[in-house]
Design a protein around this motif. Structure first.
Motif, PDB file in Angstrom:
ATOM      1  N   LYS A   1      -4.633   6.184   5.669  1.00  0.00           N
ATOM      2  CA  LYS A   1      -4.022   7.335   6.444  1.00  0.00           C
ATOM      3  C   LYS A   1      -5.236   8.107   7.409  1.00  0.00           C
ATOM      4  O   LYS A   1      -4.894   8.646   8.534  1.00  0.00           O
ATOM      5  N   LYS A   2      -6.394   8.174   6.709  1.00  0.00           N
ATOM      6  CA  LYS A   2      -7.560   8.919   7.661  1.00  0.00           C
ATOM      7  C   LYS A   2      -7.831   8.385   8.925  1.00  0.00           C
ATOM      8  O   LYS A   2      -7.910   8.922   9.709  1.00  0.00           O
ATOM      9  N   ASP A   3      -7.682   7.043   8.972  1.00  0.00           N
ATOM     10  CA  ASP A   3      -8.036   6.328  10.324  1.00  0.00           C
ATOM     11  C   ASP A   3      -7.057   5.545  11.064  1.00  0.00           C
ATOM     12  O   ASP A   3      -6.977   4.740  11.571  1.00  0.00           O
ATOM     13  N   SER A   4      -5.726   5.969  10.448  1.00  0.00           N
ATOM     14  CA  SER A   4      -4.491   5.108  10.961  1.00  0.00           C
ATOM     15  C   SER A   4      -4.502   5.130  12.500  1.00  0.00           C
ATOM     16  O   SER A   4      -3.865   3.881  13.137  1.00  0.00           O
ATOM     17  N   PHE A   5      -4.607   6.194  13.130  1.00  0.00           N
ATOM     18  CA  PHE A   5      -4.629   5.971  14.764  1.00  0.00           C
ATOM     19  C   PHE A   5      -5.536   5.322  15.245  1.00  0.00           C
ATOM     20  O   PHE A   5      -5.236   4.509  16.196  1.00  0.00           O
TER      21      PHE A   5
ATOM     22  N   ILE B   1       0.822  -1.259  -0.072  1.00  0.00           N
ATOM     23  CA  ILE B   1       0.000  -0.044  -0.095  1.00  0.00           C
ATOM     24  C   ILE B   1       0.774   1.494   0.002  1.00  0.00           C
ATOM     25  O   ILE B   1       0.590   2.494  -0.651  1.00  0.00           O
ATOM     26  N   ASN B   2       1.996   1.326   0.650  1.00  0.00           N
ATOM     27  CA  ASN B   2       2.906   2.345   0.809  1.00  0.00           C
ATOM     28  C   ASN B   2       4.143   1.769   1.045  1.00  0.00           C
ATOM     29  O   ASN B   2       4.469   1.116   2.019  1.00  0.00           O
ATOM     30  N   THR B   3       5.045   2.139   0.050  1.00  0.00           N
ATOM     31  CA  THR B   3       6.495   1.541   0.322  1.00  0.00           C
ATOM     32  C   THR B   3       7.198   2.304   1.485  1.00  0.00           C
ATOM     33  O   THR B   3       8.504   1.905   1.926  1.00  0.00           O
ATOM     34  N   LYS B   4       6.877   3.505   1.758  1.00  0.00           N
ATOM     35  CA  LYS B   4       7.574   4.333   2.777  1.00  0.00           C
ATOM     36  C   LYS B   4       7.151   4.158   4.035  1.00  0.00           C
ATOM     37  O   LYS B   4       7.899   4.357   5.143  1.00  0.00           O
ATOM     38  N   LYS B   5       5.961   3.635   4.093  1.00  0.00           N
ATOM     39  CA  LYS B   5       5.320   3.417   5.616  1.00  0.00           C
ATOM     40  C   LYS B   5       4.576   2.114   5.486  1.00  0.00           C
ATOM     41  O   LYS B   5       3.629   2.109   4.704  1.00  0.00           O
TER      42      LYS B   5
END
Length: 513
Positions: free
Chosen positions: A257-261, A219-223
């Motif tokens: 990212k919207k609800d990662s927390f 989904i995301n290579t940096k995170k």
């Protein structure tokens, strides 16, 4: 997606062709045969015709996009001169115009499908429909089941209706998370997990366990947010599926990212508090602490910060499992997930330091699960948590320089290297060195002896010749002989503790230089 004549040219690159007057940035949305195309003409359509000497030049308008089919052997440059200069023109040679029409139709169907899919996902994101409805919609695009796994390898979304209809009974679907067998597969199969995690484009591989091909995409290579899988159950994977999956990947990334927390937290007050401390969202002055009554009760006693850097692991890690493992092995510990790391605050009762068994337990957890972790020194003020978090990270950086093997690295074992690194950023090691230790080191270089090392071992063993000889694996009489030489050079009894400390640090700071 912008489609211009340069894209169409690439579609027919295996045929003789000539492109004139195209900047390649026009947005073509479809095509028509010129002979039957409705008027007025538009610059958003590609018009296709077969070359003729009797063209009605008045039928062409400025800025039209034309694909002209000529018979094999034609002089394409000469043919192009029959058309107005204001056209964007692509000429190709073929004896089978019907094949051209079929390729164009398939191309525009796929490309417009990509655009419509992206637009639909944008609407899902804008109106907060959520992840699951978007994945259900994706089944109609891929015509194959789609699965989304989070960073803990839990199945958080899938095309459930299609899965039920297809009667797929894989263990991942039943348990909604990776099993031990699945972890073994992604780690063993040519390190598939590592390849997927680092690749910006989807990777295809045949799943022998399931008996069909799958396409995987991080989904995301940096995170590390997880990955998406498309399984070729209904039909083989096609090149356009890669384009579709790249669009879906962007949508899922934004949605998570919207609800990662919310996904990473369990809702405890301390989780919000600790993350705010790390993000510098809380002022650290004492006046603000009066508004946080729960802080004193939640964080008291001697505390240690342990950080597990999951990104350093060479194998797939179940973050949720490791987090639960840490909490179960360390009573009264509090953990959070932060930037893909597992952070634990280990609390020891007042007036006690961390037991050695705790360190051994951490080392076993790391070695058994291929983890790299760091342990800070003790602290009592939770408002200084960020400092000790960085200290734990620094212990990993210093530790792997000595042994790049999974382990728990304690800052207390590497503090001197940290001090040395900070010192040498502004000063030379030589400027710090005790004159007598510098004298011995220079003597050793000239005479190929080990007097500086001998003195160092003698001092760190509390000036006990027997203990130093055993540590150096030397006979005591040999060590006595060396000390006679040291005495003749320095004439020193080493009774001053400050001098002894200076000599020890001097050797530590200069032994590798």
């Amino acid at each position: 997606m912008y489609i211009g004549l340069k894209n169409i040219q690439h579609l027919f690159s295996d045929l003789p062709h000539l492109l004139t007057g195209s900047d390649g940035i026009h947005c073509l949305t479809g095509w028509n045969k010129l002979a039957t195309a409705p008027r007025p003409y538009t610059d958003h359509l590609l018009y296709v015709c077969e070359y003729s000497q009797d063209f009605d030049l008045s039928s062409f308008t400025d800025e039209m996009h034309v694909l002209c089919i000529a018979v094999p052997g034609s002089d394409l440059k000469l043919c192009s001169q029959k058309f107005p200069d204001t056209l964007s023109l692509l000429l190709i040679e073929t004896s089978d115009p019907e094949t051209v029409y079929t390729q164009l139709q398939n191309y525009f169907n796929m490309q417009c499908g990509v655009g419509m899919f992206g637009q639909t996902l944008l609407e899902f994101l804008s109106f907060e429909d959520g992840l699951q409805p978007a994945i259900e919609h994706a089944y109609g695009v891929f015509q194959n089941p789609v699965f989304v796994f989070d960073t803990n390898y839990n199945l958080i979304a899938a095309t459930w209706k299609a899965i039920e209809k297809l009667n797929i009974q894989d263990q991942v679907i039943v348990n909604r998370q990776f099993s031990d067998q699945d972890f073994q597969m992604v780690n063993r199969q040519n390190h598939l997990h590592n390849k997927v995690r680092k690749s910006e484009i989807p990777i295809r591989a045949y799943n022998e366990k399931l008996g069909y091909e799958q396409m995987y995409c991080t989904i995301n290579t940096k995170k590390d947010l997880g990955h998406i899988v498309v399984s070729a159950v209904n039909k083989p994977l096609e090149p356009i599926d890669t384009e579709f999956l790249l669009i879906l990947k962007k949508y899922v990334n934004q949605q998570l990212k919207k609800d990662s927390f919310i996904r990473m937290s369990r809702g405890f007050n301390y989780e919000y508090f600790l993350k705010d401390l790390l993000d510098k969202k809380i002022a650290t002055d004492r006046a603000n602490l009066t508004q946080m009554n729960y802080v004193k009760s939640e964080f008291s006693g001697n505390m240690y910060c342990m950080v597990v850097e999951t990104a350093r692991s060479t194998s797939a890690i179940n973050t949720s499992h490791i987090r639960n493992l840490v909490e179960s092995r360390y009573p009264y510990s509090k953990t959070i997930i932060y930037n893909g790391q597992i952070i634990a605050i280990i609390t020891i009762q007042k007036h006690q330091l961390i037991p050695e068994e705790y360190v051994i337990t951490g080392q076993k957890i790391c070695q058994e699960n291929s983890l790299f972790a760091g342990l800070s020194n003790c602290f009592q003020d939770i408002m200084k948590f960020e400092e000790y978090y960085h200290q734990a990270l620094r212990s990993i950086e210093l530790g792997v320089c000595h042994s790049n093997e999974p382990n728990l690295f304690c800052y207390k074992d590497y503090y001197l290297e940290h001090v040395k690194n900070i010192f040498v950023q502004k000063e030379s090691q030589d400027t710090f060195c005790h004159p007598k230790m510098k004298f011995l080191m220079d003597y050793d270089k000239e005479h190929h002896s080990e007097l500086a090392y001998t003195l160092y071992m003698y001092l760190i063993h509390e000036r006990n010749l027997a203990a130093a000889a055993e540590a150096m694996e030397m006979h005591r009489s040999s060590l006595v002989y060396r000390f006679k030489k040291i005495d003749s050079l320095l004439g020193e009894d080493f009774d001053d503790y400050k001098d002894r400390m200076y000599l020890i640090l001097s050797y530590e700071m200069n032994k590798e230089s």
